[in-house]
Design a protein around this motif. Structure first.
Motif, mmCIF file in Angstrom:
data_model
loop_
_atom_site.group_PDB
_atom_site.id
_atom_site.type_symbol
_atom_site.label_atom_id
_atom_site.label_comp_id
_atom_site.label_asym_id
_atom_site.label_seq_id
_atom_site.Cartn_x
_atom_site.Cartn_y
_atom_site.Cartn_z
ATOM 1 N N TRP A 32 46.151 35.385 40.650
ATOM 2 C CA TRP A 32 45.208 36.093 41.317
ATOM 3 C C TRP A 32 45.123 37.657 41.555
ATOM 4 O O TRP A 32 44.108 38.169 41.144
ATOM 5 C CB TRP A 32 45.188 35.511 42.897
ATOM 6 C CG TRP A 32 44.177 36.037 43.797
ATOM 7 C CD1 TRP A 32 44.234 36.926 44.697
ATOM 8 C CD2 TRP A 32 42.503 35.785 43.885
ATOM 9 N NE1 TRP A 32 43.141 37.341 45.272
ATOM 10 C CE2 TRP A 32 42.005 36.413 44.846
ATOM 11 C CE3 TRP A 32 41.972 34.709 43.105
ATOM 12 C CZ2 TRP A 32 40.800 36.421 45.056
ATOM 13 C CZ3 TRP A 32 40.731 34.611 43.495
ATOM 14 C CH2 TRP A 32 39.880 35.525 44.348
ATOM 15 N N ASN A 33 46.274 37.918 41.717
ATOM 16 C CA ASN A 33 45.910 39.583 41.849
ATOM 17 C C ASN A 33 45.992 40.224 40.668
ATOM 18 O O ASN A 33 44.889 41.025 40.477
ATOM 19 C CB ASN A 33 47.683 39.947 42.225
ATOM 20 C CG ASN A 33 47.855 41.185 43.178
ATOM 21 O OD1 ASN A 33 46.946 41.499 43.820
ATOM 22 N ND2 ASN A 33 48.887 41.905 42.715
ATOM 23 N N ILE A 75 41.838 39.733 39.805
ATOM 24 C CA ILE A 75 41.182 40.846 40.346
ATOM 25 C C ILE A 75 41.206 42.054 40.091
ATOM 26 O O ILE A 75 40.272 42.569 39.913
ATOM 27 C CB ILE A 75 41.414 40.701 42.017
ATOM 28 C CG1 ILE A 75 41.177 39.385 42.840
ATOM 29 C CG2 ILE A 75 40.620 41.821 42.891
ATOM 30 C CD1 ILE A 75 39.829 38.953 42.486
ATOM 31 N N LYS A 76 42.289 42.476 39.478
ATOM 32 C CA LYS A 76 42.393 43.815 38.748
ATOM 33 C C LYS A 76 41.754 43.877 37.763
ATOM 34 O O LYS A 76 41.015 44.681 37.458
ATOM 35 C CB LYS A 76 43.979 44.051 38.694
ATOM 36 C CG LYS A 76 44.217 45.425 37.934
ATOM 37 C CD LYS A 76 45.688 45.715 37.893
ATOM 38 C CE LYS A 76 46.145 46.792 37.047
ATOM 39 N NZ LYS A 76 47.559 46.980 37.170
ATOM 40 N N ILE A 133 37.800 44.111 38.492
ATOM 41 C CA ILE A 133 37.554 45.346 38.721
ATOM 42 C C ILE A 133 37.502 46.524 37.757
ATOM 43 O O ILE A 133 36.704 46.958 37.517
ATOM 44 C CB ILE A 133 38.238 45.820 39.973
ATOM 45 C CG1 ILE A 133 38.244 45.053 41.341
ATOM 46 C CG2 ILE A 133 38.051 47.311 40.289
ATOM 47 C CD1 ILE A 133 39.242 45.061 42.482
ATOM 48 N N MET A 134 38.495 46.154 36.859
ATOM 49 C CA MET A 134 38.583 46.931 35.711
ATOM 50 C C MET A 134 37.477 46.792 34.648
ATOM 51 O O MET A 134 36.731 47.773 34.122
ATOM 52 C CB MET A 134 39.690 46.791 35.087
ATOM 53 C CG MET A 134 40.823 47.767 35.971
ATOM 54 S SD MET A 134 42.549 47.516 35.022
ATOM 55 C CE MET A 134 42.482 48.760 33.635
#
Lengths: 85, 234
Positions: free
Chosen positions: B96-97, B100-101, B104-105
């Protein structure tokens, strides 16, 4: 810059942000809310590093802790404003 | 003199409403309603996120046509087993972490689509090396995490592999190498002089982690790609 924003976003929508906020809402003590958020930040970073300190990146740990502190503090403020007793 | 509730702006009235204890609803009602709303919101959020993982979504931009064409010539698109790895399988982490990164990128891709950074074949070629090296850097740093969602040294039966593949995989294990060390260009064409750039990427990452400076670049990358392409054609 984009990597930094991505890491912050990932943490805000991940454990430090959400669980940190939830734990912060369980106390009226700002320091405790912030501390619990920070702890979640550390745990989350270790979790994603496979519980190996050597795999932890300092920047990611720092961002997770800061996001956790912010979320925990926000949760605590929500508790203070939103609870009557 | 304080303004009467009717004279306050809608933002202040909304703020006041949010923080005023509910008198018409029980705590149980609010908890259940909040729980259901949370499921709906999170389910919708996750579902939308998954929609952005589809091949149709990834290739809906004009600038993705070149890499789509290249990918369609590879073993990850067409193979004897019928298992296909789509864009997100290699470029979007499962965790998950990290996911999401990555999402966004990926906003930068929308910007470059609008700006036309790689809108012509010439521009694409001019940026090919920098785009490739950005992906190599991510893969090398994460120990080819996305490759390992499907492939794992521990699950490989070397007796079923071609002799050379088995010996190379054993060498990779012995030298603490990772998938991308040999399999650059597994899904997209490689720029010229790519090996030199890859070596620099590896060295830059090694300098951050002392003690990891092995020879971690394949010496026979062309042969590996040739072999896998031949397998695709079969």
């Amino acid at each position: 810059m984009l990597e930094l924003l991505g890491t912050i976003g990932g943490n805000a929508l991940g454990l430090p942000g959400i669980l940190g906020l939830a734990l912060g809402m369980m106390t009226r003590r700002l320091w405790l809310g912030a501390a619990m958020g920070a702890l979640i930040g550390v745990i989350e970073t270790l979790l994603f590093a496979g519980w190996q300190i050597a795999h932890v990146e300092a920047l990611e740990l720092m961002i997770a802790v800061v996001v956790g502190i912010c979320a925990g503090s926000l949760g605590c403020l929500i508790r203070r404003i939103g609870a009557t007793a | 003199m304080a303004a009467s509730p009717e004279n306050r702006g809608w933002i202040r009235r909304l703020w006041s409403w949010i923080w005023t204890p509910a008198v018409a609803f029980s705590s149980g009602f609010l908890i259940i309603a909040g729980f259901l709303a949370g499921i709906l919101f999170w389910g919708g959020f996750h579902w939308t996120l998954e929609l952005t993982n589809t091949e149709e979504f990834c290739t809906s931009c004009h600038t993705m046509e070149t890499n789509l064409g290249e990918y369609r010539e590879t073993i990850h698109y067409n193979n004897h087993s019928g298992v296909r790895a789509i864009c997100s399988d290699c470029h979007v982490p499962h965790e998950w972490n990290h996911k999401i990164k990555a999402k966004i990128m990926a906003v930068k891709d929308v910007y470059h689509e609008l700006a036309g950074t790689i809108s012509t074949p010439e521009k694409y070629e001019a940026h090919r090396l920098s785009m490739a090296s950005a992906v190599w850097k991510k893969m090398k740093a994460s120990n080819s995490r996305e490759c390992r969602n499907c492939h794992n040294f521990d699950y490989m039966d070397f007796t079923l592999q071609e002799t050379r593949a088995a010996s190379e995989h054993q060498r990779a294990i012995d030298n603490n190498m990772t998938c991308i060390d040999c399999h650059q260009g597994i899904a997209h064409s490689l720029p010229s002089d790519y090996l030199e750039t890859y070596q620099k990427v590896t060295e830059a990452l090694d300098s951050k982690t002392p003690g990891a400076a092995h020879q971690q670049v394949a010496e026979n990358g062309e042969q590996i790609r040739s072999f896998l392409t031949t397998r695709t054609d079969q």
